[in-house]
Design a protein around this motif. Structure first.
Motif, PDB file in Angstrom:
ATOM      1  N   SER A   1      -9.836   9.099 -22.178  1.00 61.06           N
ATOM      2  CA  SER A   1      -8.931   8.597 -21.147  1.00 61.06           C
ATOM      3  C   SER A   1      -8.729   7.102 -21.388  1.00 61.06           C
ATOM      4  O   SER A   1      -9.656   6.308 -21.278  1.00 61.06           O
ATOM      5  CB  SER A   1      -9.555   8.838 -19.767  1.00 61.06           C
ATOM      6  OG  SER A   1      -8.777   8.244 -18.775  1.00 61.06           O
ATOM      7  N   GLU A   2      -7.503   6.736 -21.752  1.00 59.68           N
ATOM      8  CA  GLU A   2      -7.199   5.355 -22.141  1.00 59.68           C
ATOM      9  C   GLU A   2      -7.161   4.419 -20.935  1.00 59.68           C
ATOM     10  O   GLU A   2      -6.590   4.756 -19.912  1.00 59.68           O
ATOM     11  CB  GLU A   2      -5.837   5.350 -22.838  1.00 59.68           C
ATOM     12  CG  GLU A   2      -5.482   4.073 -23.520  1.00 59.68           C
ATOM     13  CD  GLU A   2      -4.207   4.247 -24.332  1.00 59.68           C
ATOM     14  OE1 GLU A   2      -3.142   3.839 -23.854  1.00 59.68           O
ATOM     15  OE2 GLU A   2      -4.294   4.810 -25.441  1.00 59.68           O
ATOM     16  N   PRO A   3      -7.772   3.241 -21.033  1.00 61.23           N
ATOM     17  CA  PRO A   3      -7.694   2.285 -19.921  1.00 61.23           C
ATOM     18  C   PRO A   3      -6.251   1.809 -19.736  1.00 61.23           C
ATOM     19  O   PRO A   3      -5.506   1.665 -20.702  1.00 61.23           O
ATOM     20  CB  PRO A   3      -8.603   1.138 -20.369  1.00 61.23           C
ATOM     21  CG  PRO A   3      -8.766   1.287 -21.832  1.00 61.23           C
ATOM     22  CD  PRO A   3      -8.526   2.715 -22.166  1.00 61.23           C
TER      23      PRO A   3
ATOM     24  N   LEU B   1     -10.305  -7.437 -25.906  1.00 58.07           N
ATOM     25  CA  LEU B   1      -8.884  -7.796 -25.862  1.00 58.07           C
ATOM     26  C   LEU B   1      -8.009  -6.560 -25.989  1.00 58.07           C
ATOM     27  O   LEU B   1      -8.263  -5.697 -26.841  1.00 58.07           O
ATOM     28  CB  LEU B   1      -8.531  -8.757 -26.999  1.00 58.07           C
ATOM     29  CG  LEU B   1      -8.907 -10.204 -26.798  1.00 58.07           C
ATOM     30  CD1 LEU B   1      -8.640 -11.005 -28.066  1.00 58.07           C
ATOM     31  CD2 LEU B   1      -8.133 -10.806 -25.644  1.00 58.07           C
ATOM     32  N   PHE B   2      -6.978  -6.499 -25.149  1.00 56.14           N
ATOM     33  CA  PHE B   2      -6.026  -5.399 -25.166  1.00 56.14           C
ATOM     34  C   PHE B   2      -4.621  -5.983 -25.238  1.00 56.14           C
ATOM     35  O   PHE B   2      -4.323  -6.965 -24.559  1.00 56.14           O
ATOM     36  CB  PHE B   2      -6.124  -4.564 -23.882  1.00 56.14           C
ATOM     37  CG  PHE B   2      -7.427  -3.848 -23.717  1.00 56.14           C
ATOM     38  CD1 PHE B   2      -7.574  -2.543 -24.159  1.00 56.14           C
ATOM     39  CD2 PHE B   2      -8.506  -4.480 -23.112  1.00 56.14           C
ATOM     40  CE1 PHE B   2      -8.785  -1.887 -24.003  1.00 56.14           C
ATOM     41  CE2 PHE B   2      -9.715  -3.826 -22.954  1.00 56.14           C
ATOM     42  CZ  PHE B   2      -9.853  -2.526 -23.399  1.00 56.14           C
TER      43      PHE B   2
ATOM     44  N   ALA C   1      -6.225  -2.955 -29.538  1.00 52.39           N
ATOM     45  CA  ALA C   1      -7.418  -3.236 -28.736  1.00 52.39           C
ATOM     46  C   ALA C   1      -8.556  -3.621 -29.659  1.00 52.39           C
ATOM     47  O   ALA C   1      -8.763  -2.999 -30.699  1.00 52.39           O
ATOM     48  CB  ALA C   1      -7.812  -2.028 -27.897  1.00 52.39           C
ATOM     49  N   SER C   2      -9.294  -4.671 -29.284  1.00 52.57           N
ATOM     50  CA  SER C   2     -10.486  -5.101 -30.014  1.00 52.57           C
ATOM     51  C   SER C   2     -11.660  -5.058 -29.051  1.00 52.57           C
ATOM     52  O   SER C   2     -11.695  -5.816 -28.076  1.00 52.57           O
ATOM     53  CB  SER C   2     -10.304  -6.521 -30.559  1.00 52.57           C
ATOM     54  OG  SER C   2      -9.299  -6.537 -31.538  1.00 52.57           O
TER      55      SER C   2
ATOM     56  N   ALA D   1     -16.997   1.305 -18.783  1.00 51.59           N
ATOM     57  CA  ALA D   1     -16.833   2.767 -18.815  1.00 51.59           C
ATOM     58  C   ALA D   1     -16.026   3.187 -20.041  1.00 51.59           C
ATOM     59  O   ALA D   1     -16.398   4.136 -20.744  1.00 51.59           O
ATOM     60  CB  ALA D   1     -16.156   3.250 -17.537  1.00 51.59           C
ATOM     61  N   TYR D   2     -14.924   2.475 -20.332  1.00 49.28           N
ATOM     62  CA  TYR D   2     -14.122   2.833 -21.509  1.00 49.28           C
ATOM     63  C   TYR D   2     -14.902   2.542 -22.799  1.00 49.28           C
ATOM     64  O   TYR D   2     -14.760   3.251 -23.786  1.00 49.28           O
ATOM     65  CB  TYR D   2     -12.763   2.130 -21.505  1.00 49.28           C
ATOM     66  CG  TYR D   2     -12.832   0.622 -21.541  1.00 49.28           C
ATOM     67  CD1 TYR D   2     -13.021  -0.073 -22.730  1.00 49.28           C
ATOM     68  CD2 TYR D   2     -12.697  -0.114 -20.373  1.00 49.28           C
ATOM     69  CE1 TYR D   2     -13.090  -1.459 -22.751  1.00 49.28           C
ATOM     70  CE2 TYR D   2     -12.758  -1.502 -20.390  1.00 49.28           C
ATOM     71  CZ  TYR D   2     -12.949  -2.165 -21.587  1.00 49.28           C
ATOM     72  OH  TYR D   2     -13.014  -3.539 -21.615  1.00 49.28           O
ATOM     73  N   GLY D   3     -15.745   1.513 -22.787  1.00 46.60           N
ATOM     74  CA  GLY D   3     -16.573   1.196 -23.951  1.00 46.60           C
ATOM     75  C   GLY D   3     -17.615   2.269 -24.216  1.00 46.60           C
ATOM     76  O   GLY D   3     -17.884   2.624 -25.371  1.00 46.60           O
TER      77      GLY D   3
END
Length: 197
Positions: free
Chosen positions: A80-82, A121-122, A136-137, A144-146
């Motif tokens: 699930s993409e932020p 960074l996004f 994204a870096s 949660a996304y990490g």
């Protein structure tokens, strides 16, 4: 006119080569080399100039590089993409906003949004109908996304303990990529490069 220009360029190149050879001979003589060494160096091709030199290798150039094809992971590395809204509500900050003329809709100006969240960074392409992740870096995996990203990377590849590896994961169409760096066998950075038209 063209002949004069070509002759002028040739003369300049010849003069530069002569000066370079003279400098090489002078340096060789000063260091105590014999005349035979001097003749050998004048017949050799001069070294390339710094502008023509190859770029230096990256500091981790000894890292093992692994290439994988995984459509699911390359297409949706986070699962699930932020979203922009989620990242802003979670304390993210906008670094820059740049207008971008839409290539498909005449007169429409969209926005390239660079957003920072907890060291990550996004970059999003913001159009009225949607936000598209462009880049994204990720170096902080406590979010949660990490954690989702780390779990998906762990399932896809496990480096040997103590090794430094770079993994490049792409889809079969070679449109989406994820670059992963492992230091001492541990995930240290992920760079997501999705395809955006």
């Amino acid at each position: 006119m063209l002949t004069v220009l070509l002759l002028s360029s040739s003369a300049k190149a010849l003069t530069a080569a002569s000066v370079y050879a003279a400098l090489l001979l002078g340096a060789t003589t000063a260091s105590g080399d014999t005349g035979a060494d001097e003749r050998k160096q004048t017949t050799q091709r001069p070294r390339s100039t710094p502008a023509q030199a190859k770029p230096l290798a990256a500091p981790n150039s000894t890292a093992k590089v692994v290439r994988l094809t995984n459509d699911s992971l390359a297409g949706q590395p986070f699962g699930s993409e932020p979203t922009v809204t989620e990242l802003l509500h979670a304390g993210g900050t906008v670094v820059t906003r740049k207008p971008f003329h839409n290539l498909h809709e005449a007169g429409q100006v969209d926005t390239i949004l660079l957003l920072r969240h907890r060291g990550n960074l996004f970059e999003f392409y913001r159009a009225p109908e949607k936000d598209l992740l462009r880049d994204a870096s990720i170096t902080n995996f406590e979010t949660a996304y990490g954690q989702r990203l780390r779990a998906r990377m762990t399932a896809a590849h496990r480096p040997a303990a103590g090794t430094t590896e770079r993994v490049r994961i792409g889809d079969t169409e070679r449109a989406n990529y994820v670059s992963v760096t492992y230091n001492s066998g541990r995930l240290s950075a992920v760079h997501v490069e999705p395809y955006v038209d």
